[in-house]
Design a protein around this motif. Structure first.
Motif, short mmCIF file in Angstrom:
data_model
loop_
_atom_site.label_atom_id
_atom_site.label_comp_id
_atom_site.label_asym_id
_atom_site.label_seq_id
_atom_site.Cartn_x
_atom_site.Cartn_y
_atom_site.Cartn_z
N UNK A 1 0.78 -1.23 0.00
CA UNK A 1 0.00 0.00 0.00
C UNK A 1 0.81 1.27 0.00
N UNK A 2 1.68 1.46 0.99
CA UNK A 2 2.45 2.69 1.08
C UNK A 2 3.38 2.83 -0.12
N UNK A 3 4.03 1.75 -0.52
CA UNK A 3 4.94 1.79 -1.66
C UNK A 3 4.22 2.19 -2.94
N UNK A 4 3.01 1.68 -3.12
CA UNK A 4 2.23 2.04 -4.30
C UNK A 4 1.86 3.51 -4.29
N UNK A 5 1.48 4.03 -3.12
CA UNK A 5 1.17 5.45 -3.02
C UNK A 5 2.37 6.32 -3.34
N UNK A 6 3.55 5.91 -2.90
CA UNK A 6 4.76 6.66 -3.19
C UNK A 6 5.06 6.64 -4.69
N UNK A 7 4.80 5.51 -5.34
CA UNK A 7 4.98 5.46 -6.80
C UNK A 7 3.97 6.35 -7.51
N UNK A 8 2.74 6.41 -6.99
CA UNK A 8 1.76 7.36 -7.54
C UNK A 8 2.33 8.78 -7.52
N UNK A 9 2.84 9.18 -6.36
CA UNK A 9 3.36 10.54 -6.20
C UNK A 9 4.53 10.81 -7.13
N UNK A 10 5.40 9.82 -7.30
CA UNK A 10 6.59 10.03 -8.13
C UNK A 10 6.22 10.10 -9.61
N UNK A 11 5.17 9.38 -10.00
CA UNK A 11 4.69 9.44 -11.37
C UNK A 11 4.02 10.78 -11.65
N UNK A 12 3.21 11.23 -10.70
CA UNK A 12 2.44 12.47 -10.89
C UNK A 12 3.30 13.72 -10.78
N UNK A 13 4.30 13.70 -9.91
CA UNK A 13 5.01 14.92 -9.57
C UNK A 13 5.62 15.64 -10.75
N UNK A 14 6.39 14.94 -11.58
CA UNK A 14 7.07 15.62 -12.69
C UNK A 14 6.09 16.09 -13.75
N UNK A 15 5.00 15.34 -13.93
CA UNK A 15 4.01 15.74 -14.93
C UNK A 15 3.28 17.01 -14.48
N UNK A 16 2.91 17.04 -13.21
CA UNK A 16 2.22 18.21 -12.68
C UNK A 16 3.13 19.44 -12.72
N UNK A 17 4.41 19.26 -12.44
CA UNK A 17 5.35 20.38 -12.49
C UNK A 17 5.45 20.95 -13.90
N UNK A 18 5.51 20.07 -14.91
CA UNK A 18 5.57 20.54 -16.29
C UNK A 18 4.34 21.36 -16.65
#
Length: 549
Positions: free
Chosen positions: A294-311
């Motif tokens: 669970x926690x690891x999957x949530x962290x992967x969600x954040x890492x996937x979303x972060x760079x896209x949202x910043x762009x």
């Protein structure tokens, strides 16, 4: 003046997302309704892929120092050893699962925010939402019952399985119960086994898991039979008897520091986005804790979303890039719900006729090396891929390994006279252009690679960085304005990436392969970044992200 992003929920997912965005210079607020950070262990398994992210944040060594690396899982049936799963075979620098209390994980993630000028605002609850074409207006209630409104361009719900953000946006879907109840307890344990692995005991009346924790404590995970007396909190005397009966050995519990009883309810949203609101972590999906994903999957969600949202926030890409977040992450959550539900039912099996069959099947299957390797690689989240993503593209050529959308394997290289790993070279804030020489590359081929590295950085300033990987241990001559050459001394990188002639790989900021080809030309790279990813060619303006911290 509206901020760029409001993040609701300062658990591991929200903390990591805030850390990623702040490194790009995105203005944000991170709020949490809890008055204090987590004080208990809760989620405690940190797997190899997460540790790679922690390494790029600069906290991997501290995490390992505070936790207990566990290299194997030992399974028992009727008190006898049944099978063993070893993490030593996984394709990662961290061949173990780290037992680390969630309170420590949150502390380390929060420590990355302080140098970036971000503080968690606690005792602040999100209550209401209004959306416009340009952003959102959120109503926030403070601990003293005072309310305020917050204007932001984007709202991200990282507020857990009971997400208010998800409910307010109408993204909530009915869940399903697995009819499985667990007792958890963090205790000191007096028994005859060493704290060197994660042990799972299958008994006639249920299952008991025992995981070593720091400071001479253990996490006990015990399935509760359906006929057991309903309780709000675990009965530790019963937990002791259950562990003793299922392990078939003397056990004594003492000094409990945390305990909880919970039932499993699985749910997942159909869409991660509603207008200018996105979900991540348990707000997106919640599932059985089997496997500690669970926690690891949530962290992967954040890492996937972060760079896209910043762009998108910095007008470097169109907002449709955010649609790929759901395209990539929803299948991961969907597969996780399916496998953990099946595994939980298999684990909870009470039929006395089927239990011996379960024992035989598990014993035979886990003796096969390929089954063991697949299981531990999956647990470590190394098999997650985005091969069907709309922003992955093959640019032409023949490659004998990997696929676009796979995690970029970590390989050993040499920079100057010093060893270095590829994950230490990849930029978590930029696309990394890996330019491979061939075994017979001539001087002009190397010059073309260096030129492409310069052109990529010039066309997309601040968003693309280049690295030349030369096969062998002979250092080529380079100009002073060229990046250092990475030497693939034993050919490991070329073999793993299937390179036989001069080629390029473009690695996304989250460490996945976005593009590859054997055409060493800026035009093909530019076409991919502008037409597929949607990145804006800023070479004529000289624009850069506000901060790459």
């Amino acid at each position: 003046m509206p901020i760029d992003v409001l993040i609701v929920g300062a658990g591991p997912t929200g903390l990591l997302l805030a850390s990623v965005l702040a490194r790009y210079g995105v203005s944000l607020r991170l709020i949490d309704k809890r008055p204090h950070p987590s004080q208990t262990s809760k989620a405690l398994s940190v797997f190899a892929r997460t540790l790679e992210i922690f390494e790029q944040l600069g906290i991997a060594e501290a995490a390992i120092a505070r936790g207990i690396p566990i290299a194997k899982i030992q399974l028992y049936a009727g008190g006898d050893a049944l099978a063993q799963l070893s993490f030593q075979s996984i394709d990662a620098h961290y061949p173990f699962v780290l037992s680390l209390p969630q309170s420590e994980t949150e502390h380390l993630l929060e420590s990355t925010l302080e140098p970036l000028g971000v503080q968690v605002e606690r005792s602040v609850a999100f209550t209401e939402l209004t959306q416009t074409d340009e952003g959102i207006v959120a109503t926030l209630r403070h601990g003293d019952d005072q309310e305020e409104t917050c204007e932001a361009k984007w709202l991200i719900g990282c507020d857990g399985a009971g997400s208010t953000v998800r409910d307010v946006t109408g993204l909530t879907r009915p869940g399903t119960s697995l009819n499985a109840t667990f007792d958890l307890a963090d205790v000191q344990l007096d028994w005859d086994l060493a704290p060197d692995c994660f042990r799972v005991f299958y008994g006639d009346d249920g299952v008991a898991g025992v995981i070593p924790l720091p400071q001479n404590h253990w996490r006990l995970i015990v399935t509760v039979p359906p006929e057991a007396e309903p309780r709000e909190e675990p009965d530790l005397d019963w937990v002791e008897r259950a562990v003793q009966g299922r392990s078939r050995r003397p056990v004594h519990l003492s000094n409990p520091i945390w305990s909880s009883r919970f039932s499993i309810r699985q749910r997942m949203v159909d869409s991660v986005r509603q207008g200018r609101v996105l979900l991540a972590g348990d707000a997106l999906s919640s599932h059985s804790p089997l496997g500690g994903q669970g926690m690891n999957t949530g962290l992967q969600d954040a890492y996937n979303l972060g760079w896209k949202l910043a762009l998108v926030v910095q007008n470097q890409a169109h907002s449709t890039l955010l649609d790929t977040y759901g395209v990539e992450r929803l299948p991961v959550s969907r597969a996780l719900l399916t496998t953990t539900a099946w595994g939980t039912r298999f684990m909870m099996m009470q039929n006395p006729v089927l239990q011996p069959i379960r024992r035989v099947v598990m014993g035979l299957a886990l003796r096969a090396d390929w089954v063991e390797h697949r299981l531990v690689s999956t647990l470590s989240e190394l098999t997650v891929h985005y091969r069907n993503s709309p922003i992955g593209q093959e640019g032409g050529g023949t490659f004998s390994q990997l696929q676009v959308g796979d995690r970029a394997p970590d390989v050993r290289l040499q920079q100057g006279n010093h060893p270095i790993r590829l994950v230490q070279v990849l930029s978590p804030q930029q696309f990394t252009l890996l330019l491979f020489t061939a075994e017979t590359s001539a001087a002009e081929d190397l010059a073309r690679l260096f030129q492409l590295a310069r052109d990529g950085a010039a066309q997309f300033p601040g968003w693309v960085t280049g690295q030349v990987i030369q096969l062998g241990n002979v250092k080529a001559e380079r100009a002073s304005d060229q990046p250092p050459i990475l030497l693939d001394v034993d050919g490991e990188a070329h073999r793993r990436y299937g390179v036989q002639q001069p080629s390029l790989y473009l690695i996304r900021p989250d460490g996945y392969i976005g593009y590859r080809c054997q055409s060493i030309a800026i035009e093909t790279l530019k076409t991919y970044l502008t037409q597929v990813v949607g990145l804006t060619d800023r070479s004529q303006y000289g624009s850069r992200p506000r901060s790459l911290g």
